[in-house]
Design a protein around this motif. Structure first.
Motif, PDB file in Angstrom:
ATOM      1  N   ALA A  98       6.315  -2.748 -14.774  1.00  0.00           N
ATOM      2  CA  ALA A  98       6.605  -3.194 -13.407  1.00  0.00           C
ATOM      3  C   ALA A  98       5.319  -3.288 -12.587  1.00  0.00           C
ATOM      4  CB  ALA A  98       7.587  -2.228 -12.746  1.00  0.00           C
ATOM      5  N   ALA A  99       4.424  -2.306 -12.734  1.00  0.00           N
ATOM      6  CA  ALA A  99       3.147  -2.336 -12.021  1.00  0.00           C
ATOM      7  C   ALA A  99       2.314  -3.525 -12.479  1.00  0.00           C
ATOM      8  CB  ALA A  99       2.380  -1.036 -12.249  1.00  0.00           C
ATOM      9  N   ALA A 100       2.351  -3.823 -13.781  1.00  0.00           N
ATOM     10  CA  ALA A 100       1.602  -4.963 -14.315  1.00  0.00           C
ATOM     11  C   ALA A 100       2.164  -6.280 -13.778  1.00  0.00           C
ATOM     12  CB  ALA A 100       1.656  -4.949 -15.842  1.00  0.00           C
ATOM     13  N   VAL A 101       3.489  -6.383 -13.703  1.00  0.00           N
ATOM     14  CA  VAL A 101       4.126  -7.595 -13.172  1.00  0.00           C
ATOM     15  C   VAL A 101       3.733  -7.818 -11.714  1.00  0.00           C
ATOM     16  CG1 VAL A 101       6.356  -8.586 -12.484  1.00  0.00           C
ATOM     17  CG2 VAL A 101       6.086  -7.570 -14.752  1.00  0.00           C
ATOM     18  N   ILE A 102       3.722  -6.737 -10.924  1.00  0.00           N
ATOM     19  CA  ILE A 102       3.349  -6.850  -9.511  1.00  0.00           C
ATOM     20  C   ILE A 102       1.890  -7.274  -9.371  1.00  0.00           C
ATOM     21  CG2 ILE A 102       2.991  -5.529  -7.377  1.00  0.00           C
ATOM     22  CD1 ILE A 102       5.464  -3.880  -8.185  1.00  0.00           C
TER      23      ILE A 102
ATOM     24  N   GLY B 239       0.814  -1.209   0.000  1.00  0.00           N
ATOM     25  CA  GLY B 239       0.000   0.000   0.000  1.00  0.00           C
ATOM     26  C   GLY B 239       0.849   1.261   0.000  1.00  0.00           C
ATOM     27  N   ASN B 240       1.960   1.230   0.744  1.00  0.00           N
ATOM     28  CA  ASN B 240       2.851   2.381   0.806  1.00  0.00           C
ATOM     29  C   ASN B 240       3.474   2.671  -0.553  1.00  0.00           C
ATOM     30  OD1 ASN B 240       4.530   4.441   1.822  1.00  0.00           O
ATOM     31  ND2 ASN B 240       6.169   2.985   2.238  1.00  0.00           N
ATOM     32  N   VAL B 241       3.949   1.614  -1.221  1.00  0.00           N
ATOM     33  CA  VAL B 241       4.591   1.781  -2.527  1.00  0.00           C
ATOM     34  C   VAL B 241       3.595   2.250  -3.577  1.00  0.00           C
ATOM     35  CG1 VAL B 241       5.609   0.502  -4.453  1.00  0.00           C
ATOM     36  CG2 VAL B 241       6.490   0.175  -2.145  1.00  0.00           C
ATOM     37  N   LEU B 242       2.440   1.575  -3.668  1.00  0.00           N
ATOM     38  CA  LEU B 242       1.448   1.938  -4.675  1.00  0.00           C
ATOM     39  C   LEU B 242       0.855   3.318  -4.393  1.00  0.00           C
ATOM     40  CD1 LEU B 242      -0.403  -1.479  -5.152  1.00  0.00           C
ATOM     41  CD2 LEU B 242       1.391  -0.472  -6.571  1.00  0.00           C
ATOM     42  N   GLY B 243       0.605   3.600  -3.109  1.00  0.00           N
ATOM     43  CA  GLY B 243       0.074   4.903  -2.740  1.00  0.00           C
ATOM     44  C   GLY B 243       1.063   6.015  -3.050  1.00  0.00           C
ATOM     45  N   SER B 244       2.339   5.763  -2.775  1.00  0.00           N
ATOM     46  CA  SER B 244       3.379   6.753  -3.060  1.00  0.00           C
ATOM     47  C   SER B 244       3.505   7.008  -4.557  1.00  0.00           C
ATOM     48  CB  SER B 244       4.729   6.283  -2.499  1.00  0.00           C
ATOM     49  OG  SER B 244       4.689   6.222  -1.090  1.00  0.00           O
ATOM     50  N   ASN B 245       3.415   5.930  -5.350  1.00  0.00           N
ATOM     51  CA  ASN B 245       3.522   6.093  -6.797  1.00  0.00           C
ATOM     52  C   ASN B 245       2.340   6.866  -7.377  1.00  0.00           C
ATOM     53  OD1 ASN B 245       5.840   4.587  -6.558  1.00  0.00           O
ATOM     54  ND2 ASN B 245       5.358   3.206  -8.240  1.00  0.00           N
ATOM     55  N   MET B 246       1.138   6.627  -6.822  1.00  0.00           N
ATOM     56  CA  MET B 246      -0.027   7.399  -7.253  1.00  0.00           C
ATOM     57  C   MET B 246       0.171   8.871  -6.914  1.00  0.00           C
ATOM     58  SD  MET B 246      -2.384   5.626  -8.797  1.00  0.00           S
ATOM     59  CE  MET B 246      -3.812   6.671  -8.562  1.00  0.00           C
ATOM     60  N   PHE B 247       0.681   9.144  -5.723  1.00  0.00           N
ATOM     61  CA  PHE B 247       0.945  10.523  -5.298  1.00  0.00           C
ATOM     62  C   PHE B 247       1.978  11.177  -6.219  1.00  0.00           C
ATOM     63  CE2 PHE B 247       2.902  13.855  -2.761  1.00  0.00           C
ATOM     64  CZ  PHE B 247       1.814  14.440  -2.115  1.00  0.00           C
ATOM     65  N   ASN B 248       3.017  10.414  -6.565  1.00  0.00           N
ATOM     66  CA  ASN B 248       4.067  10.948  -7.436  1.00  0.00           C
ATOM     67  C   ASN B 248       3.512  11.337  -8.805  1.00  0.00           C
ATOM     68  OD1 ASN B 248       6.007  10.578  -5.480  1.00  0.00           O
ATOM     69  ND2 ASN B 248       6.773   8.654  -6.312  1.00  0.00           N
TER      70      ASN B 248
ATOM     71  N   ILE C 111      -3.975  -1.886 -10.825  1.00  0.00           N
ATOM     72  CA  ILE C 111      -4.711  -1.610 -12.064  1.00  0.00           C
ATOM     73  C   ILE C 111      -4.953  -0.112 -12.222  1.00  0.00           C
ATOM     74  CG2 ILE C 111      -6.910  -1.958 -13.263  1.00  0.00           C
ATOM     75  CD1 ILE C 111      -7.016  -4.750 -11.973  1.00  0.00           C
ATOM     76  N   ILE C 112      -5.324   0.554 -11.118  1.00  0.00           N
ATOM     77  CA  ILE C 112      -5.539   2.003 -11.162  1.00  0.00           C
ATOM     78  C   ILE C 112      -4.244   2.723 -11.513  1.00  0.00           C
ATOM     79  CG2 ILE C 112      -6.115   4.044  -9.784  1.00  0.00           C
ATOM     80  CD1 ILE C 112      -8.047   2.284  -8.187  1.00  0.00           C
ATOM     81  N   LEU C 113      -3.122   2.266 -10.926  1.00  0.00           N
ATOM     82  CA  LEU C 113      -1.818   2.869 -11.209  1.00  0.00           C
ATOM     83  C   LEU C 113      -1.471   2.740 -12.689  1.00  0.00           C
ATOM     84  CD1 LEU C 113       0.790   4.191 -10.172  1.00  0.00           C
ATOM     85  CD2 LEU C 113       1.670   1.894  -9.674  1.00  0.00           C
ATOM     86  N   ILE C 114      -1.737   1.567 -13.257  1.00  0.00           N
ATOM     87  CA  ILE C 114      -1.477   1.351 -14.682  1.00  0.00           C
ATOM     88  C   ILE C 114      -2.366   2.261 -15.530  1.00  0.00           C
ATOM     89  CG2 ILE C 114      -1.636  -0.315 -16.574  1.00  0.00           C
ATOM     90  CD1 ILE C 114      -0.983  -2.500 -14.480  1.00  0.00           C
ATOM     91  N   ALA C 115      -3.653   2.364 -15.151  1.00  0.00           N
ATOM     92  CA  ALA C 115      -4.597   3.202 -15.898  1.00  0.00           C
ATOM     93  C   ALA C 115      -4.166   4.669 -15.871  1.00  0.00           C
ATOM     94  CB  ALA C 115      -6.003   3.051 -15.320  1.00  0.00           C
ATOM     95  N   VAL C 116      -3.753   5.152 -14.694  1.00  0.00           N
ATOM     96  CA  VAL C 116      -3.304   6.540 -14.560  1.00  0.00           C
ATOM     97  C   VAL C 116      -2.047   6.776 -15.404  1.00  0.00           C
ATOM     98  CG1 VAL C 116      -2.250   8.182 -12.961  1.00  0.00           C
ATOM     99  CG2 VAL C 116      -4.316   6.953 -12.297  1.00  0.00           C
ATOM    100  N   SER C 117      -1.131   5.810 -15.392  1.00  0.00           N
ATOM    101  CA  SER C 117       0.096   5.937 -16.188  1.00  0.00           C
ATOM    102  C   SER C 117      -0.222   6.037 -17.675  1.00  0.00           C
ATOM    103  CB  SER C 117       1.014   4.737 -15.934  1.00  0.00           C
ATOM    104  OG  SER C 117       1.384   4.654 -14.572  1.00  0.00           O
ATOM    105  N   LEU C 118      -1.219   5.262 -18.124  1.00  0.00           N
ATOM    106  CA  LEU C 118      -1.607   5.295 -19.535  1.00  0.00           C
ATOM    107  C   LEU C 118      -2.287   6.621 -19.888  1.00  0.00           C
ATOM    108  CD1 LEU C 118      -2.939   1.648 -20.001  1.00  0.00           C
ATOM    109  CD2 LEU C 118      -0.783   2.614 -20.843  1.00  0.00           C
ATOM    110  N   ILE C 119      -3.062   7.171 -18.940  1.00  0.00           N
ATOM    111  CA  ILE C 119      -3.709   8.465 -19.169  1.00  0.00           C
ATOM    112  C   ILE C 119      -2.649   9.558 -19.344  1.00  0.00           C
ATOM    113  CG2 ILE C 119      -5.096  10.281 -18.081  1.00  0.00           C
ATOM    114  CD1 ILE C 119      -6.781   8.071 -16.808  1.00  0.00           C
ATOM    115  N   ILE C 120      -1.643   9.539 -18.468  1.00  0.00           N
ATOM    116  CA  ILE C 120      -0.571  10.540 -18.553  1.00  0.00           C
ATOM    117  C   ILE C 120       0.231  10.370 -19.842  1.00  0.00           C
ATOM    118  CG2 ILE C 120       1.577  11.327 -17.466  1.00  0.00           C
ATOM    119  CD1 ILE C 120       0.363  10.601 -14.781  1.00  0.00           C
TER     120      ILE C 120
END
Length: 320
Positions: free
Chosen positions: A109-113, A69-78, A277-286
């Motif tokens: 990397a997010a997809a692999v995790i 949660g810390n890693v994924l949450g931090s990456n979303m924040f970043n 999945i949300i992290l991947i979606a946000v990355s694709l949007i950006i």
């Protein structure tokens, strides 16, 4: 007293980030290294140390459920807050090389995790030591590729011309290194103080511990990235601002999570998969504005901040 510590932590973060960006930029210019490479490596590693400290400490204690949660949450924040805030200050261009390698690697990397979390049979919803070793192996490949790119760029680019039209003399590499070290120390110490103070304040108000981990801790450990990238944007070092975010996300996903899982397996949850999945979606949007214009404009900065507010609302609703 805790509020005074919180303010002191922020001051330490701001000054530390200022020193770190100035020192790193001076080193990059002296050795003819592209600024985005410095952002992807030295700056990214320095600002990711709070995430590493939190996750590794939890792993050593066998209580590292918060690590994912810390890693994924931090990456979303970043991605949403750090890039959004930096883009509001100044449009942030992204080099073609980052779009070809580092950024796609962060999505992969997010997809692999996510796939590792899903697992099969008895390994379902479990990140094992074997998974951690795989993540660390990918991280080693990333570092190898980055070093190779640095060596190639130094051969291709002409020597830096220090005779720019400016009244300031160029900073020596020794002074730059000292500033970078002092800045890194300030970032780490300030980040720790802010996280500890904010967590205590949240606990005093009776907030849910899971919610604290996904929000307060994730935001707190990402404050160095935020302050460093914003300061870099204010100084016109947008390459460092963007490289810092992408590099930090790669460090978090591959190194921080990889070493945490290697130390102690992590029991994942369905929410972890959803967040991936949300992290991947946000990355694709950006990726949309980056692929079209090779930069993030102020309008996109506003959109990213709105998206993060929506993500926070989603986290709060699912933990209530």
């Amino acid at each position: 007293m805790v509020y005074i510590l919180l303010i002191a932590g922020f001051i330490c973060l701001v000054k530390g980030a200022d020193f770190f960006v100035s020192g790193s930029s001076a080193i990059a210019k002296h050795f003819n290294i592209p600024s985005f490479v410095i952002g992807l490596t030295i700056v990214a590693f320095g600002t990711s140390l709070p995430e590493a400290a939190v996750s590794v400490t939890a792993a050593l204690k066998g209580a590292n459920g918060i690590a994912v949660g810390n890693v994924l949450g931090s990456n979303m924040f970043n991605l949403l807050v750090v890039l959004g805030a930096s883009s509001l200050i100044k449009s942030c261009p992204v080099s073609k090389s980052v779009l070809k390698f580092e950024y796609p690697l962060s999505i992969a990397a997010a997809a692999v995790i996510a796939i590792m979390c899903i697992g099969t049979g008895s390994n379902a919803l479990l990140l094992s030591r074997y998974d951690g070793i795989i993540l660390l192996a990918i991280f080693v490949f990333f570092i190898f590729w980055t070093v190779k790119s640095v060596l190639k760029s130094r051969l291709e680019l002409p020597d830096c011309d220090d005779s720019d039209e400016t009244d300031e003399s160029p900073m020596s590499p020794i002074k730059g290194a000292v500033l970078a070290v002092v800045g890194a120390a300030g970032i780490i110490i300030g980040g720790d103080i802010v996280v500890d103070s904010a967590t205590k304040i949240a606990s005093d108000f009776g907030l849910d511990q899971t919610l604290i981990g996904l929000t307060i801790v994730a935001m707190g450990t990402s404050l160095p990235e935020l302050v460093t990238s914003v300061v870099a944007a204010l100084k016109g070092e947008t390459d460092i601002a963007v490289g810092n975010v992408i590099g930090s996300n790669l460090f978090n996903l591959l190194f921080v999570l990889g070493i945490s899982v290697t130390i102690h397996p992590i029991k994942a949850t369905m929410f972890s998969i959803y967040d991936c999945i949300i992290l991947i979606a946000v990355s694709l949007i950006i990726l949309i504005p980056l692929a079209k214009k090779k930069e993030l404009t102020r309008m996109w900065g506003i959109l990213l901040l709105v998206l993060y507010a929506s993500y926070l609302a989603y986290i709060i609703m699912r933990t209530m």
